[in-house]
Write a protein that holds these residues in place. Structure first.
Motif, PDB file in Angstrom:
ATOM      1  N   MET A   1       1.297  -9.769   3.917  1.00 22.30           N
ATOM      2  CA  MET A   1       0.544  -8.525   3.948  1.00 22.30           C
ATOM      3  C   MET A   1       1.312  -7.512   4.791  1.00 22.30           C
ATOM      4  SD  MET A   1      -3.444  -8.163   4.407  1.00 22.30           S
ATOM      5  CE  MET A   1      -4.099  -6.811   3.511  1.00 22.30           C
ATOM      6  N   PRO A   2       1.388  -6.236   4.349  1.00 22.07           N
ATOM      7  CA  PRO A   2       2.124  -5.242   5.106  1.00 22.07           C
ATOM      8  C   PRO A   2       1.505  -5.048   6.489  1.00 22.07           C
ATOM      9  CG  PRO A   2       1.348  -4.331   2.995  1.00 22.07           C
ATOM     10  CD  PRO A   2       0.800  -5.708   3.136  1.00 22.07           C
ATOM     11  N   SER A   3       2.360  -4.660   7.447  1.00 16.49           N
ATOM     12  CA  SER A   3       1.885  -4.470   8.816  1.00 16.49           C
ATOM     13  C   SER A   3       1.066  -3.196   8.969  1.00 16.49           C
ATOM     14  CB  SER A   3       3.075  -4.461   9.779  1.00 16.49           C
ATOM     15  OG  SER A   3       3.956  -3.411   9.430  1.00 16.49           O
ATOM     16  N   HIS A   4       1.182  -2.291   8.046  1.00 15.48           N
ATOM     17  CA  HIS A   4       0.399  -1.059   8.102  1.00 15.48           C
ATOM     18  C   HIS A   4      -0.325  -0.867   6.773  1.00 15.48           C
ATOM     19  CE1 HIS A   4       3.502   0.817   5.590  1.00 15.48           C
ATOM     20  NE2 HIS A   4       4.365   0.172   6.351  1.00 15.48           N
ATOM     21  N   PRO A   5      -1.507  -0.266   6.833  1.00 14.04           N
ATOM     22  CA  PRO A   5      -2.273  -0.086   5.594  1.00 14.04           C
ATOM     23  C   PRO A   5      -1.608   0.935   4.672  1.00 14.04           C
ATOM     24  CG  PRO A   5      -3.374   0.998   7.427  1.00 14.04           C
ATOM     25  CD  PRO A   5      -2.196   0.256   7.998  1.00 14.04           C
ATOM     26  N   PRO A   6      -1.870   0.830   3.376  1.00 15.97           N
ATOM     27  CA  PRO A   6      -1.318   1.828   2.452  1.00 15.97           C
ATOM     28  C   PRO A   6      -1.938   3.194   2.732  1.00 15.97           C
ATOM     29  CG  PRO A   6      -2.913   0.416   1.338  1.00 15.97           C
ATOM     30  CD  PRO A   6      -2.727  -0.139   2.721  1.00 15.97           C
ATOM     31  N   THR A   7      -1.230   4.231   2.369  1.00 17.74           N
ATOM     32  CA  THR A   7      -1.763   5.587   2.558  1.00 17.74           C
ATOM     33  C   THR A   7      -2.912   5.818   1.580  1.00 17.74           C
ATOM     34  OG1 THR A   7      -0.332   6.616   0.910  1.00 17.74           O
ATOM     35  CG2 THR A   7       0.543   6.454   3.182  1.00 17.74           C
ATOM     36  N   ALA A   8      -3.748   6.772   1.910  1.00 13.06           N
ATOM     37  CA  ALA A   8      -4.865   7.118   1.025  1.00 13.06           C
ATOM     38  C   ALA A   8      -4.351   7.531  -0.350  1.00 13.06           C
ATOM     39  CB  ALA A   8      -5.713   8.222   1.655  1.00 13.06           C
ATOM     40  N   ASP A   9      -3.262   8.279  -0.392  1.00 16.90           N
ATOM     41  CA  ASP A   9      -2.692   8.699  -1.679  1.00 16.90           C
ATOM     42  C   ASP A   9      -2.268   7.499  -2.526  1.00 16.90           C
ATOM     43  OD1 ASP A   9      -3.089  11.384  -1.088  1.00 16.90           O
ATOM     44  OD2 ASP A   9      -1.007  11.739  -0.489  1.00 16.90           O
ATOM     45  N   THR A  10      -1.672   6.498  -1.881  1.00 13.76           N
ATOM     46  CA  THR A  10      -1.255   5.288  -2.595  1.00 13.76           C
ATOM     47  C   THR A  10      -2.465   4.531  -3.117  1.00 13.76           C
ATOM     48  OG1 THR A  10       0.776   5.100  -1.298  1.00 13.76           O
ATOM     49  CG2 THR A  10      -0.027   3.085  -2.351  1.00 13.76           C
ATOM     50  N   VAL A  11      -3.480   4.385  -2.279  1.00 11.56           N
ATOM     51  CA  VAL A  11      -4.698   3.678  -2.667  1.00 11.56           C
ATOM     52  C   VAL A  11      -5.343   4.368  -3.870  1.00 11.56           C
ATOM     53  CG1 VAL A  11      -7.040   3.076  -1.933  1.00 11.56           C
ATOM     54  CG2 VAL A  11      -5.096   2.689  -0.389  1.00 11.56           C
ATOM     55  N   ILE A  12      -5.449   5.685  -3.813  1.00  5.00           N
ATOM     56  CA  ILE A  12      -6.051   6.424  -4.927  1.00  5.00           C
ATOM     57  C   ILE A  12      -5.194   6.314  -6.180  1.00  5.00           C
ATOM     58  CG2 ILE A  12      -6.645   8.733  -5.766  1.00  5.00           C
ATOM     59  CD1 ILE A  12      -7.706   9.298  -2.900  1.00  5.00           C
ATOM     60  N   ALA A  13      -3.872   6.407  -6.026  1.00  2.78           N
ATOM     61  CA  ALA A  13      -2.988   6.308  -7.195  1.00  2.78           C
ATOM     62  C   ALA A  13      -3.134   4.948  -7.876  1.00  2.78           C
ATOM     63  CB  ALA A  13      -1.535   6.544  -6.782  1.00  2.78           C
ATOM     64  N   HIS A  14      -3.161   3.873  -7.087  1.00  2.00           N
ATOM     65  CA  HIS A  14      -3.321   2.533  -7.667  1.00  2.00           C
ATOM     66  C   HIS A  14      -4.685   2.380  -8.331  1.00  2.00           C
ATOM     67  CE1 HIS A  14      -0.178   0.606  -4.770  1.00  2.00           C
ATOM     68  NE2 HIS A  14       0.386   1.297  -5.742  1.00  2.00           N
ATOM     69  N   THR A  15      -5.718   2.906  -7.688  1.00  2.00           N
ATOM     70  CA  THR A  15      -7.065   2.788  -8.231  1.00  2.00           C
ATOM     71  C   THR A  15      -7.221   3.647  -9.484  1.00  2.00           C
ATOM     72  OG1 THR A  15      -7.889   2.322  -6.007  1.00  2.00           O
ATOM     73  CG2 THR A  15      -9.527   2.924  -7.670  1.00  2.00           C
ATOM     74  N   ARG A  16      -6.650   4.831  -9.472  1.00  2.00           N
ATOM     75  CA  ARG A  16      -6.703   5.698 -10.655  1.00  2.00           C
ATOM     76  C   ARG A  16      -5.973   5.043 -11.831  1.00  2.00           C
ATOM     77  NH1 ARG A  16      -7.724  11.135 -10.967  1.00  2.00           N
ATOM     78  NH2 ARG A  16      -7.447  11.330  -8.720  1.00  2.00           N
ATOM     79  N   ARG A  17      -4.826   4.432 -11.550  1.00  2.00           N
ATOM     80  CA  ARG A  17      -4.069   3.752 -12.613  1.00  2.00           C
ATOM     81  C   ARG A  17      -4.920   2.622 -13.207  1.00  2.00           C
ATOM     82  NH1 ARG A  17       0.222   1.746  -9.984  1.00  2.00           N
ATOM     83  NH2 ARG A  17      -0.783  -0.278  -9.799  1.00  2.00           N
ATOM     84  N   TRP A  18      -5.588   1.836 -12.345  1.00  2.00           N
ATOM     85  CA  TRP A  18      -6.476   0.770 -12.818  1.00  2.00           C
ATOM     86  C   TRP A  18      -7.611   1.345 -13.665  1.00  2.00           C
ATOM     87  CZ3 TRP A  18     -11.510   0.532 -10.553  1.00  2.00           C
ATOM     88  CH2 TRP A  18     -12.301  -0.520 -11.021  1.00  2.00           C
TER      89      TRP A  18
END
Length: 189
Positions: A1-18
């Motif tokens: 698991m990454p040491s830092h959380p993903p950025t909000a933009d990354t989270v939204i991009a992944h969720t939007r793609r899904w």
């Protein structure tokens, strides 16, 4: 698991793609396309790191949606990448979410649906592809308006068929097809 959380933009991009590829692309929810096309989805990335913090954010989002103009915001995706990564803990939290809806006197007005990367139906094996109907990139609480659901269901000829059709779609797609669909390198969106 990454040491830092993903950025909000990354989270939204992944969720939007899904949402675009799986939920809308496979027609897992025939009601999702219209609210997405109209821009009526509120995308919220939680910074919560504890269930108690998430419950407070859920409270704020339920109240926000209850008071928002449905033409502007019809539904909310509260994505929480830093808390409830364990599916059993997430599943237990859903009882607290329902109790909150009741405490806010929003039962019959709003409901909370759930999506999780490790979602598993109670009668399915963990690797059963049909679990993918409720698998999202991050733990997600989907806040919906009851009246919007009722209108959508009334317009659909046989809403009970959706579940069965989703299972058949995922079985045809198979694990390899699902992996290709969700692949970051795939340029389709």
């Amino acid at each position: 698991m990454p040491s830092h959380p993903p950025t909000a933009d990354t989270v939204i991009a992944h969720t939007r793609r899904w949402l675009e590829r799986a939920v809308i692309g496979l027609n897992l929810c025939p009601f999702a396309k219209a609210v997405h096309a109209k821009g009526q989805i509120r995308w919220v990335v939680s910074t919560a790191t504890t269930p108690a913090q998430l419950l407070e954010e859920l409270r704020a989002e339920l109240l926000h949606l209850a008071h928002a103009d449905p033409a502007a915001v019809d539904t909310t995706l509260l994505i929480h990448p830093q808390v409830l990564g364990d599916f059993l803990d997430f599943n237990d939290f859903l009882g607290d979410a329902q109790a909150l809806v009741e405490d806010l006197d929003l039962e019959g007005v709003l409901q909370v649906a759930s999506f999780h990367p490790d979602f598993q139906f109670g009668d399915a094996e963990a690797d059963d592809i049909t679990n993918a109907t409720n698998r999202s990139p991050y733990p997600t609480l989907h806040l919906l308006r009851e009246d919007s659901i009722e209108r959508a269901v009334a317009a659909f000829p046989d809403p009970a068929f959706i579940y069965e059709a989703n299972m058949a779609t995922l079985r045809r797609l198979g694990p390899e097809g699902w992996a290709r669909l969700m692949d970051d390198e795939d340029t389709a969106s």
